[in-house]
Design an enzyme around this catalytic site. Structure first.
Site, PDB file in Angstrom:
ATOM      1  N   LYS A 298      74.570 -44.802 -29.956  1.00  0.00           N
ATOM      2  CA  LYS A 298      74.430 -46.324 -29.300  1.00  0.00           C
ATOM      3  C   LYS A 298      75.906 -46.575 -29.193  1.00  0.00           C
ATOM      4  CE  LYS A 298      73.824 -50.303 -31.185  1.00  0.00           C
ATOM      5  NZ  LYS A 298      73.814 -51.867 -32.197  1.00  0.00           N
TER       6      LYS A 298
ATOM      7  N   LYS B 259      72.613 -48.086 -42.578  1.00  0.00           N
ATOM      8  CA  LYS B 259      73.850 -47.647 -42.606  1.00  0.00           C
ATOM      9  C   LYS B 259      74.267 -46.834 -43.984  1.00  0.00           C
ATOM     10  CE  LYS B 259      74.661 -50.521 -39.108  1.00  0.00           C
ATOM     11  NZ  LYS B 259      76.083 -51.195 -37.992  1.00  0.00           N
TER      12      LYS B 259
ATOM     13  N   LYS C 154      81.866 -50.863 -31.167  1.00  0.00           N
ATOM     14  CA  LYS C 154      83.114 -51.725 -31.323  1.00  0.00           C
ATOM     15  C   LYS C 154      83.749 -50.221 -32.114  1.00  0.00           C
ATOM     16  CE  LYS C 154      82.602 -55.855 -33.562  1.00  0.00           C
ATOM     17  NZ  LYS C 154      80.899 -55.389 -33.265  1.00  0.00           N
TER      18      LYS C 154
END
Length: 238
Positions: free
Chosen positions: A104, A13, A107
């Site tokens: 991937k 991340k 949202k």
């Protein structure tokens, strides 16, 4: 801290190298407590309810391993309080982005057309699939490495129809990309229609149904966690 610092998700991340550790100045400078401690909070939720099976995405398996590690460590010291949770992985391990098919579906992506939301209308679904990134090759083939966009649509269709990607590629080999996209969009819309209809019905309900479900769930969770915490206190002599 040592265990958590070896987990790959917080490194990825923050775009840290896989071999980064908390001893590295770059890792320390970019450390975010919320992201770093997320596996601890997840483990607490799983263990306090003595979960035996946990539905998680493929990228969450490492987090579940931390829950298993914690349960094993506690049980070793204080007795068999916690079951060792197993992962329930969907056959659709990773659904890829419609706009960036090598990443991937998320949202949080800036482009709303990169993802399908469960309550999207059929028109919204068709529009998103229509502009999904593919390529300019003629025939339809399944090749995730060379043709990630087309292959992503085939994989989505495979999960919805319960047939292999190779079968779908064979069936659509001579079809146009437009035909494939239209079929994928129609199948997604069909499979999500019941969810969308139910969502709309619940959101339009004025009887307090949603609040009652939340309260019943909260009370059940509190009762369940009280049992666990009592067992823990007795085991630890608190």
């Amino acid at each position: 801290m040592g265990y958590l610092s070896r987990m790959t998700q917080w490194k990825s991340k923050l775009q840290l190298p896989d071999d980064a550790t908390l001893d590295d100045s770059t890792a320390r400078a970019q450390l975010r407590l919320g992201l770093f401690s997320y596996p601890v909070l997840q483990a607490a939720d799983i263990l306090v309810h003595r979960a035996t099976h946990v539905p998680v995405g493929e990228d969450q398996k490492q987090h579940l391993e931390f829950s298993r590690y914690t349960a094993n460590s506690f049980n070793h010291l204080y007795g068999p309080i916690f079951p060792i949770p197993e992962a329930l992985i969907s056959p659709a391990k990773r659904v890829m982005s419609l706009k960036e098919p090598t990443s991937k579906m998320s949202k949080s992506h800036a482009d709303e057309k990169s993802r399908i939301i469960l309550i999207d209308s059929p028109a919204e679904i068709r529009q998103k699939v229509k502009v999904a990134l593919t390529d300019s090759e003629g025939s339809i083939t399944y090749d995730p490495t060379r043709r990630p966009g087309v292959s992503n649509l085939i994989e989505i269709l495979s999960h919805l129809e319960g047939v292999s990607c190779e079968e779908i590629a064979t069936d659509f080999h001579s079809a146009s990309l437009r035909s494939l996209k239209e079929h994928v969009a129609d199948r997604i819309a069909y499979h999500l229609q019941e969810i969308r209809d139910r969502y709309i019905t619940i959101m339009e309900d004025q009887t307090g149904y949603l609040e009652s479900v939340a309260e019943e769930g909260a009370e059940a969770a509190r009762a369940n966690s009280r049992v666990t915490m009592q067992q823990i206190r007795e085991a630890m002599g608190l």
